[in-house]
Design a protein around this motif. Structure first.
Motif, short mmCIF file in Angstrom:
data_model
loop_
_atom_site.label_atom_id
_atom_site.label_comp_id
_atom_site.label_asym_id
_atom_site.label_seq_id
_atom_site.Cartn_x
_atom_site.Cartn_y
_atom_site.Cartn_z
N VAL A 6 -37.10 35.08 -54.39
CA VAL A 6 -37.85 35.69 -54.59
C VAL A 6 -37.56 37.35 -53.66
N ILE A 7 -37.74 38.12 -54.64
CA ILE A 7 -37.34 39.56 -53.54
C ILE A 7 -37.92 40.03 -54.06
N PRO A 78 -56.21 35.61 -48.41
CA PRO A 78 -55.40 34.80 -48.65
C PRO A 78 -54.10 35.96 -49.29
N ASN A 79 -52.58 35.86 -48.67
CA ASN A 79 -51.77 36.24 -49.23
C ASN A 79 -50.46 35.46 -49.41
N VAL A 80 -49.58 36.77 -49.59
CA VAL A 80 -48.40 35.80 -49.57
C VAL A 80 -47.59 35.29 -49.25
N PHE A 81 -47.79 36.36 -47.69
CA PHE A 81 -46.68 35.79 -46.67
C PHE A 81 -47.01 34.59 -45.61
N ASP A 82 -49.46 34.39 -45.93
CA ASP A 82 -49.69 33.21 -45.15
C ASP A 82 -49.48 32.53 -46.03
N GLN A 83 -49.62 32.63 -47.10
CA GLN A 83 -49.34 31.51 -48.04
C GLN A 83 -48.22 30.71 -47.58
N LEU A 84 -47.02 31.67 -48.20
CA LEU A 84 -45.65 30.21 -47.53
C LEU A 84 -45.81 30.49 -46.56
N HIS A 85 -46.22 30.69 -45.55
CA HIS A 85 -45.69 29.84 -44.66
C HIS A 85 -46.73 28.98 -43.65
N GLN A 86 -47.75 28.95 -44.60
CA GLN A 86 -48.57 27.79 -44.13
C GLN A 86 -47.92 26.71 -44.76
N GLY A 87 -46.94 26.74 -46.39
CA GLY A 87 -46.04 25.75 -46.52
C GLY A 87 -44.91 25.74 -46.41
N ASN A 88 -44.44 26.29 -45.25
CA ASN A 88 -43.23 25.76 -44.69
C ASN A 88 -42.25 26.59 -45.34
N TYR A 89 -42.57 27.53 -46.39
CA TYR A 89 -41.06 28.26 -46.20
C TYR A 89 -40.84 29.61 -46.01
N LYS A 90 -39.88 30.44 -46.02
CA LYS A 90 -38.90 31.61 -44.62
C LYS A 90 -39.41 32.58 -45.62
N GLU A 118 -40.66 32.30 -35.87
CA GLU A 118 -41.34 31.28 -37.31
C GLU A 118 -42.71 31.06 -36.87
N THR A 119 -43.12 31.31 -36.31
CA THR A 119 -44.74 31.55 -36.25
C THR A 119 -45.39 32.62 -36.49
N LYS A 120 -44.31 34.03 -36.84
CA LYS A 120 -45.00 34.60 -37.27
C LYS A 120 -45.04 34.61 -39.07
N ALA A 121 -46.31 35.22 -39.21
CA ALA A 121 -46.62 34.90 -41.25
C ALA A 121 -44.79 36.00 -41.71
N PRO A 159 -34.46 32.98 -46.92
CA PRO A 159 -36.03 33.00 -47.15
C PRO A 159 -35.65 32.98 -48.06
N ASP A 160 -37.22 32.29 -48.94
CA ASP A 160 -37.85 31.84 -49.98
C ASP A 160 -38.24 33.32 -50.17
N TYR A 161 -38.27 34.18 -49.56
CA TYR A 161 -38.90 35.40 -50.66
C TYR A 161 -39.00 36.44 -49.20
N LEU A 162 -38.18 37.88 -50.52
CA LEU A 162 -37.87 38.70 -48.64
C LEU A 162 -38.80 39.97 -49.28
N LEU A 163 -38.99 41.10 -49.19
CA LEU A 163 -40.14 42.44 -49.07
C LEU A 163 -38.83 43.26 -49.06
N LEU A 164 -38.63 44.01 -49.62
CA LEU A 164 -37.71 45.43 -49.45
C LEU A 164 -38.35 46.70 -49.92
#
Length: 277
Positions: A6-7, A78-90, A118-121, A159-164
């Protein structure tokens, strides 16, 4: 759940009516059935950082606690970036430094203008600060530069999720008001840059959301309850089932919809249902 990428594009300060009148590329995609568009109602107060956290947490500012642009701190819900990072998504972003403050921590304009950690959300990012922003200098990055940076992050990091996130229309609206040629033409500049890069993103396999955090009024202001501040566009370029045309969407549904589309479990704190049916 099926995994998708998703973008999310946030056109800061672009109201619903302005998008319809100025975004010829996006509206052309709608006209040809290659995109779908709805009106979306924002949370309150209609202030940028508060809306950034609402978009990514699915909570009202009264619940997530970020009520304005001042004294920003790391998101504690809980937010999109943290949830994805915790699930090992980029994750990746090309965005204002407020997003670094919200999801990676305090922003340093020297250290964090580029992030590859890679340690950051938000793991891969290009941030801009707009330091020195004023009525005399609105410090707006060129839209094509932001879109190009996003495209390179996609090519390099997948990335699995990118914000512009682009701030130019918000800055222009504060300077000249929403009832100005400058505001309307700057909205077109975003659309024009997206016309050159959205085809590349679609070819790379992304679903694309395009929306705004809030609108702007004829006083060059937002933060209140006027419809011109609260009604923003929401475009979807993808093949999933969505609400019927004409449905008024809820901004709180963006966060769970991103996670749902990528295939990540939605936290209980995100009460709004996903837009995907």
């Amino acid at each position: 759940m099926v995994k998708n990428k998703v973008i999310l594009v946030i056109m800061d300060g672009v109201g619903y009516d302005t998008a319809l009148s100025q975004c010829g590329y996006l509206e052309g995609m709608v006209e040809l059935g290659r995109a779908r568009r709805w009106k979306m109602r924002t949370a309150l107060p209609t202030i940028s950082a508060a809306m950034y956290e609402t978009i990514h947490s699915g909570l009202s500012p009264l619940d997530h606690g970020v009520s304005g642009n001042e004294a920003l701190r790391r998101s504690n819900v809980p937010n999109v970036f943290d949830q994805l990072h915790q699930g090992n998504y980029k994750t990746a972003a090309v965005a204002h430094s407020y997003f670094h403050s919200l999801y990676n921590g305090p922003y340093d304009p020297i250290e964090h203008v580029e992030v590859e950690d890679e340690t950051k959300a938000i793991q891969y990012a290009r941030f801009y600060s707009m330091e020195g922003y004023s009525g005399a200098n609105i410090c707006a990055p060129a839209e094509i530069d932001l879109c190009a940076q996003a495209t390179h992050l996609i090519r390099r990091n997948d990335p699995d999720y990118l914000l512009l996130h682009t701030s130019s229309v918000d800055s222009t609206g504060h300077k000249y008001t929403a009832d100005s040629s400058q505001y309307r033409i700057q909205t077109w500049h975003i659309d024009n840059a997206l016309a050159r890069t959205i085809p590349l993103w679609l070819d790379a396999g992304y679903d694309i959301f395009v929306t705004a955090d809030h609108g702007m009024n004829a006083d060059g202001h937002h933060g209140g309850t006027e419809e011109i501040m609260r009604h923003v566009p929401f475009y979807y370029l993808g093949d999933a089932s969505m609400p019927e045309k004409g449905t008024l969407l809820d901004q709180l549904a963006i966060a769970p919809s991103i996670l749902d589309r990528i295939g990540v479990q939605i936290p209980e704190s995100m009460k709004a249902p996903s837009l995907f049916t």
